[in-house]
Design a protein around this motif. Sequence first.
Motif, PDB file in Angstrom:
ATOM      1  N   ASP A   7      34.494  31.633  38.301  1.00 49.68           N
ATOM      2  CA  ASP A   7      33.926  31.369  36.982  1.00 49.68           C
ATOM      3  C   ASP A   7      35.063  31.441  35.971  1.00 49.68           C
ATOM      4  OD1 ASP A   7      31.013  33.511  37.290  1.00 49.68           O
ATOM      5  OD2 ASP A   7      32.183  32.498  38.811  1.00 49.68           O
ATOM      6  N   PRO A   8      35.076  30.553  34.974  1.00 52.39           N
ATOM      7  CA  PRO A   8      36.120  30.652  33.961  1.00 52.39           C
ATOM      8  C   PRO A   8      35.988  31.982  33.212  1.00 52.39           C
ATOM      9  CG  PRO A   8      34.448  29.042  33.329  1.00 52.39           C
ATOM     10  CD  PRO A   8      34.138  29.467  34.720  1.00 52.39           C
ATOM     11  N   LEU A  10      35.253  34.742  34.381  1.00 54.77           N
ATOM     12  CA  LEU A  10      35.232  35.838  35.355  1.00 54.77           C
ATOM     13  C   LEU A  10      35.759  37.147  34.780  1.00 54.77           C
ATOM     14  CD1 LEU A  10      34.438  36.082  38.350  1.00 54.77           C
ATOM     15  CD2 LEU A  10      36.853  36.054  38.867  1.00 54.77           C
ATOM     16  N   ASP A  13      33.611  38.459  32.338  1.00 60.53           N
ATOM     17  CA  ASP A  13      32.328  38.727  32.975  1.00 60.53           C
ATOM     18  C   ASP A  13      32.245  40.147  33.527  1.00 60.53           C
ATOM     19  OD1 ASP A  13      30.309  37.048  32.882  1.00 60.53           O
ATOM     20  OD2 ASP A  13      30.531  36.228  34.901  1.00 60.53           O
ATOM     21  N   VAL A  14      33.391  40.641  33.983  1.00 57.83           N
ATOM     22  CA  VAL A  14      33.417  41.982  34.538  1.00 57.83           C
ATOM     23  C   VAL A  14      33.143  42.952  33.400  1.00 57.83           C
ATOM     24  CG1 VAL A  14      34.798  43.660  35.812  1.00 57.83           C
ATOM     25  CG2 VAL A  14      35.199  41.222  36.112  1.00 57.83           C
ATOM     26  N   PRO A  15      32.196  43.876  33.616  1.00 61.35           N
ATOM     27  CA  PRO A  15      31.910  44.836  32.554  1.00 61.35           C
ATOM     28  C   PRO A  15      33.199  45.485  32.068  1.00 61.35           C
ATOM     29  CG  PRO A  15      30.394  45.139  34.378  1.00 61.35           C
ATOM     30  CD  PRO A  15      31.385  44.090  34.801  1.00 61.35           C
ATOM     31  N   HIS A 280      26.274  57.677  42.133  1.00 60.87           N
ATOM     32  CA  HIS A 280      26.848  57.100  40.914  1.00 60.87           C
ATOM     33  C   HIS A 280      26.267  55.733  40.592  1.00 60.87           C
ATOM     34  CE1 HIS A 280      29.308  54.410  43.446  1.00 60.87           C
ATOM     35  NE2 HIS A 280      29.296  55.423  44.290  1.00 60.87           N
ATOM     36  N   LYS A 284      21.528  51.227  38.462  1.00 64.15           N
ATOM     37  CA  LYS A 284      22.425  50.156  38.018  1.00 64.15           C
ATOM     38  C   LYS A 284      22.231  48.909  38.862  1.00 64.15           C
ATOM     39  CE  LYS A 284      25.989  53.377  36.492  1.00 64.15           C
ATOM     40  NZ  LYS A 284      27.213  54.044  36.925  1.00 64.15           N
ATOM     41  N   ASP A 285      21.005  48.623  39.192  1.00 63.74           N
ATOM     42  CA  ASP A 285      20.735  47.477  40.060  1.00 63.74           C
ATOM     43  C   ASP A 285      20.757  46.171  39.269  1.00 63.74           C
ATOM     44  OD1 ASP A 285      20.218  46.118  42.304  1.00 63.74           O
ATOM     45  OD2 ASP A 285      18.368  47.173  42.816  1.00 63.74           O
TER      46      ASP A 285
ATOM     47  N   PHE B 142      37.822  42.070  44.899  1.00 63.79           N
ATOM     48  CA  PHE B 142      36.740  42.949  44.447  1.00 63.79           C
ATOM     49  C   PHE B 142      36.109  43.730  45.596  1.00 63.79           C
ATOM     50  CE2 PHE B 142      37.247  39.937  41.090  1.00 63.79           C
ATOM     51  CZ  PHE B 142      37.020  40.667  39.938  1.00 63.79           C
ATOM     52  N   TYR B 146      31.884  48.280  43.471  1.00 65.19           N
ATOM     53  CA  TYR B 146      30.456  48.376  43.756  1.00 65.19           C
ATOM     54  C   TYR B 146      29.735  47.226  43.069  1.00 65.19           C
ATOM     55  CZ  TYR B 146      31.010  52.850  46.000  1.00 65.19           C
ATOM     56  OH  TYR B 146      31.353  53.820  46.888  1.00 65.19           O
ATOM     57  N   TYR B 148      27.326  46.987  41.084  1.00 63.20           N
ATOM     58  CA  TYR B 148      27.003  47.115  39.660  1.00 63.20           C
ATOM     59  C   TYR B 148      28.215  46.887  38.761  1.00 63.20           C
ATOM     60  CZ  TYR B 148      28.782  51.977  39.936  1.00 63.20           C
ATOM     61  OH  TYR B 148      29.553  53.088  40.124  1.00 63.20           O
ATOM     62  N   GLU B 149      29.397  46.852  39.343  1.00 66.28           N
ATOM     63  CA  GLU B 149      30.592  46.569  38.544  1.00 66.28           C
ATOM     64  C   GLU B 149      30.848  45.065  38.429  1.00 66.28           C
ATOM     65  OE1 GLU B 149      33.663  50.048  39.313  1.00 66.28           O
ATOM     66  OE2 GLU B 149      32.959  49.210  41.216  1.00 66.28           O
ATOM     67  N   LEU B 150      29.990  44.257  39.078  1.00 64.02           N
ATOM     68  CA  LEU B 150      30.195  42.817  39.120  1.00 64.02           C
ATOM     69  C   LEU B 150      29.170  42.090  38.255  1.00 64.02           C
ATOM     70  CD1 LEU B 150      31.988  43.638  41.483  1.00 64.02           C
ATOM     71  CD2 LEU B 150      30.908  41.873  42.869  1.00 64.02           C
ATOM     72  N   SER B 151      29.527  40.892  37.799  1.00 64.16           N
ATOM     73  CA  SER B 151      28.592  40.066  37.035  1.00 64.16           C
ATOM     74  C   SER B 151      27.538  39.486  37.975  1.00 64.16           C
ATOM     75  CB  SER B 151      29.343  38.933  36.363  1.00 64.16           C
ATOM     76  OG  SER B 151      29.799  38.025  37.343  1.00 64.16           O
ATOM     77  N   MET B 154      28.893  36.894  40.400  1.00 60.14           N
ATOM     78  CA  MET B 154      29.702  37.504  41.462  1.00 60.14           C
ATOM     79  C   MET B 154      28.812  38.207  42.479  1.00 60.14           C
ATOM     80  SD  MET B 154      32.561  38.893  38.854  1.00 60.14           S
ATOM     81  CE  MET B 154      33.725  39.744  39.878  1.00 60.14           C
ATOM     82  N   ARG B 157      27.583  35.688  44.839  1.00 60.25           N
ATOM     83  CA  ARG B 157      28.628  35.340  45.817  1.00 60.25           C
ATOM     84  C   ARG B 157      28.666  36.365  46.939  1.00 60.25           C
ATOM     85  NH1 ARG B 157      33.072  32.372  43.099  1.00 60.25           N
ATOM     86  NH2 ARG B 157      32.424  32.104  40.958  1.00 60.25           N
ATOM     87  N   THR B 184      27.800  29.264  35.087  1.00 57.81           N
ATOM     88  CA  THR B 184      28.017  29.950  36.356  1.00 57.81           C
ATOM     89  C   THR B 184      27.285  29.226  37.472  1.00 57.81           C
ATOM     90  OG1 THR B 184      28.031  31.989  35.087  1.00 57.81           O
ATOM     91  CG2 THR B 184      27.914  32.213  37.463  1.00 57.81           C
TER      92      THR B 184
END
Lengths: 285, 278
Positions: A7-8, A10, A13-15, A280, A284-285, B142, B146, B148-151, B154, B157, B184
């Motif tokens: 993805d451009p 990307l 996109d990552v938190p 942890h 966070k789903d 990656f 985990y 939850y750290e991904l969009s 992702m 994918r 996306t």
Amino acid sequence: MSARNLDPGLAADVPDTDDVGVANRRAARRSRALSLASFAAMLLFWTAITGSGLWKPVVDPVFLPSPLAVLQALQKLLNTGYQGKSLLHHFLISLMRFGLAFGFCIFVGVPIGLLMGMSANARALLDPPIETTRPIPKLALLPLFIIWFGIGELSKTIVIIAALFPLMSISAMQAVRSVSIRKIQAAESLGASRWTIFRRVVLPASLPGIFTGIRMSVGVGVTMLVGAEMVATSDGIAWMALSAADFIQTDIVLVGVLIMAAMGYTLDRLCRLIEARLVHWSGKD
Amino acid sequence: MSIAPIALDHADRRAAAKLVFDGVSKRFGRGPESVLAVQRADAYVGEGDFLCIVGPSGCGKSTLLNIVAGFETPTAGEVRLDGRLVDRPGAERGVVFQQGALFTWMTVLENVAFGPRARGVPAAEARDRAMAYLEMVGLKSFAKRYPYELSGGMQQRVGIARALANDPDVLLMDEPFAALDQQTRELLQEEIKRIWKRTRKTVLWITHSIEEALFLASHLVVMTARPGRLKAAYAVDFDSERDPNVTTSAGFTSAKREIVGLLREESIEAQRQEGVAT
């Protein structure tokens, strides 16, 4: 695939952990400061109405000794013990009563809850005894337990178990039953056996719910400890507080109360710490 | 590049097909309250085909996929893969869900290696295989993160890599990109098409997006409103490698118009039913 297929957006996109981290840390710092201020205010109020020897107390020290007097009582208890036994002895015996019951429920109650969550048959078999006895105030059973199991440690441990067992087993059962069907289906279609699904999907997915039950049990367990040490004993922190009350030794009562509060608080923090490490990913789903 | 009608009950092709739907019906519940979700679906997916099922929402297309996956059993009829009756989930049918199916407590690598590990592949080999598929979907770096750290893109994918790492005979995809944003989604569609050309997996893909279906599919089936029946089927041929602007080509537009027309009747019917139901 080369990098240009990503993805451009990307990277964006990552938190963005840094920004979020800073904001979180700031919020955490502020709430810690507020908690500390609230705690200090309570202590100040206590000092104010009891005088601490600086001015004339508003409340008779017989009813509410000053923080300083409580500290002195603690010092004295540490030096000379209470009723012929050291303070450490009283503390350890209470911790043991609580710990035995708590450990038993974790190692027996939780697995039984898991089993009930996994199997309808186990649920049908075990649900009635747990559900029908749940509303009974377990402390009311203590006299009965003493008749059955004697005045020793067993009846005290059992009364605490009676209170914690349903809490832990039912929360474990609920946790298993609320595991997302999607995740189980995903594991099934990846060729996992029932046992693998339990071990690597159901069990970890249930951990947050199991921890909720464990943490509730800490609070209830400390309360039950007071009840268990009300009769047929001559040691333990709760017993010390209760027996000191008979002689209106309010300072010793308060030392006992504060030690139990500290114990409950520490155990709860410990549980939270383990929980934060182990789950942890929760929510966070 | 165009679409051409085909018959899904073609006897010879059915006989040679990889995946066969034989009079599949599914009814949920019993008595007057019951709902007929799928009605007598007859279809086949040939080896290496990319079959997209499009239909209005609630038409039972996901139910059809759940039956193939083995999560649901049909009330009547049967599904066969390589001649064997499908009656439970199995590793030869890899499933990619819309969202929320990753194992949140595992790293990306552990997620992708889960299938091989569960089937007894040694840890080191499972790890290598997982890494290879993570590379295929561009997520090698990656691996230790985990989910939850991904969009969202992702995460999908990862879901695709996880299904592929098990080397299934058929890939079942239940609107895998429906929850993603447009940009996306389009990129992932191109990527999926490239992966499909490379691996030549048999794919059954559920979507409500006509453009997605036309762009991806080698074959396309249009489903009716509830009770879901198979209304029309086409062989599809739109190749973005031969023509990067294929989605704006005249052939694509007229094909889209044809399918939209078919689906509009169905959507109106579906809404009418919902109006009756509420």
